[in-house]
Design an enzyme around this catalytic site. Structure first.
Site, mmCIF file in Angstrom:
data_model
loop_
_atom_site.group_PDB
_atom_site.id
_atom_site.type_symbol
_atom_site.label_atom_id
_atom_site.label_comp_id
_atom_site.label_asym_id
_atom_site.label_seq_id
_atom_site.Cartn_x
_atom_site.Cartn_y
_atom_site.Cartn_z
ATOM 1 N N LYS A 176 0.627 0.062 7.669
ATOM 2 C CA LYS A 176 1.553 0.852 6.863
ATOM 3 C C LYS A 176 1.616 2.306 7.314
ATOM 4 O O LYS A 176 0.797 2.786 8.082
ATOM 5 C CB LYS A 176 1.180 0.741 5.383
ATOM 6 C CG LYS A 176 1.616 -0.587 4.783
ATOM 7 C CD LYS A 176 1.612 -0.567 3.273
ATOM 8 C CE LYS A 176 2.355 -1.778 2.716
ATOM 9 N NZ LYS A 176 2.342 -1.804 1.243
ATOM 10 N N ARG B 155 -3.225 -8.700 2.101
ATOM 11 C CA ARG B 155 -1.952 -9.116 2.709
ATOM 12 C C ARG B 155 -1.878 -8.486 4.106
ATOM 13 O O ARG B 155 -1.825 -7.268 4.244
ATOM 14 C CB ARG B 155 -0.797 -8.650 1.827
ATOM 15 C CG ARG B 155 0.572 -9.080 2.306
ATOM 16 C CD ARG B 155 1.651 -8.628 1.320
ATOM 17 N NE ARG B 155 2.981 -9.021 1.768
ATOM 18 C CZ ARG B 155 3.744 -8.302 2.570
ATOM 19 N NH1 ARG B 155 3.312 -7.119 3.030
ATOM 20 N NH2 ARG B 155 4.945 -8.729 2.935
#
Length: 286
Positions: free
Chosen positions: A221, A255
């Site tokens: 991210k 995840r």
């Protein structure tokens, strides 16, 4: 205990959720699993490397071309049905905020609805209750789906995360979603700048102390990229470091894009914490 689909996960069991994007414009793999063949190959590999959950997404999180509910259904439903046929025991999650999509994928065999946009469609929790599937309750800072944060501020970011996610979790339980199938997610990068995401990681034990299982979606991210000043393809090491911290602080579900590497990190942390025995213990014993 966390119970999803046919699987039950013990209190100290770290669970990997592998990302399978059914989009032509995903930020990380640039549509590598948009077509059925590569996507099904990705599922096979992820399961063989230790993923217990497959998370299917039909719309990329960031801004881009508009994707209607009908198109999202087209991208996900048939694929969910095929994964269910091939892997009856794997937990199938679908990353969606729309209740229409939730209904369609549950009919096709999904076990978990991953609502990354913080309950923007309140009917999605009703779908989870009606189909007896799990629900991920995420903090998105009130952001609209597929928007990026702009000058967002919190008096106390973790206090807001707890207020929102616990509220969503209790509402879901009141609607009839099983309490052992509800997860909470701090929503790294969703409605947050990099400092907010770092603080959410640093204070993750405040979430795990609530008793709800915590899911973290950290993989490659922007907060990792900004912290290390690295482009998307060079964020794996930073992601794995953040994964180790999150595991030490008690997160349950991860995840991820890189399944095998994450499995090693989680096993190492679990063994240091005393929740898992070493795979081999010969040193100094011969």
């Amino acid at each position: 205990m966390l119970r999803l689909g046919r699987r039950q996960f013990d209190t100290h069991e770290s669970v990997i959720m592998a990302i399978v994007n059914r989009t032509p414009d995903s930020f990380y793999d640039q549509g590598a699993t948009f077509r059925d063949g590569p996507a099904l190959d990705r599922v096979e590999r992820a399961v063989s490397e230790g993923a217990a959950i497959i998370d299917v997404g039909g719309v990329k999180a960031g801004p881009g071309e508009e994707v209607s509910a009908a198109e999202e259904v087209r991208r996900t439903v048939g694929f969910v049905a095929e994964v269910r046929r091939r892997h009856p025991d794997v937990v199938i999650s679908v990353d969606t905020w729309r209740h229409e999509v939730g209904e369609a994928v549950c009919e096709a065999g999904a076990d978990l609805l991953n609502d990354a946009w913080g309950g923007v469609d309140p009917k999605l929790a009703e779908v989870a209750a009606r189909y007896d599937v799990g629900l991920v309750c995420t903090h998105a800072g009130g952001a609209e789906p597929r928007t990026r944060p702009h000058r967002i501020a919190y008096d106390d970011v973790m206090a807001d995360i707890l207020r929102v996610t616990l509220g969503l979790a209790e509402r879901a339980a009141a609607l009839g979603v099983r309490r052992d199938a509800i997860l909470i997610d701090p929503g790294h990068d969703f409605g947050k700048n990099t400092r907010h995401s770092l603080e959410a990681t640093r204070r993750l034990d405040e979430m795990t102390a609530t008793g709800w299982p915590v899911l973290v979606s950290l993989s490659n991210k922007d907060f990792v990229g900004e912290t290390l000043d690295k482009p998307v393809r060079e964020r794996v090491i930073g992601t794995l470091a953040t994964t180790a911290v999150s595991a030490w602080l008690g997160a349950r579900v991860y995840r991820v894009h890189e399944v095998a590497e994450t499995r090693q990190v989680l096993d190492m942390v679990a063994t240091i914490a005393g929740h898992r025995a070493p795979a081999v213990a010969r040193r100094g014993l011969a």
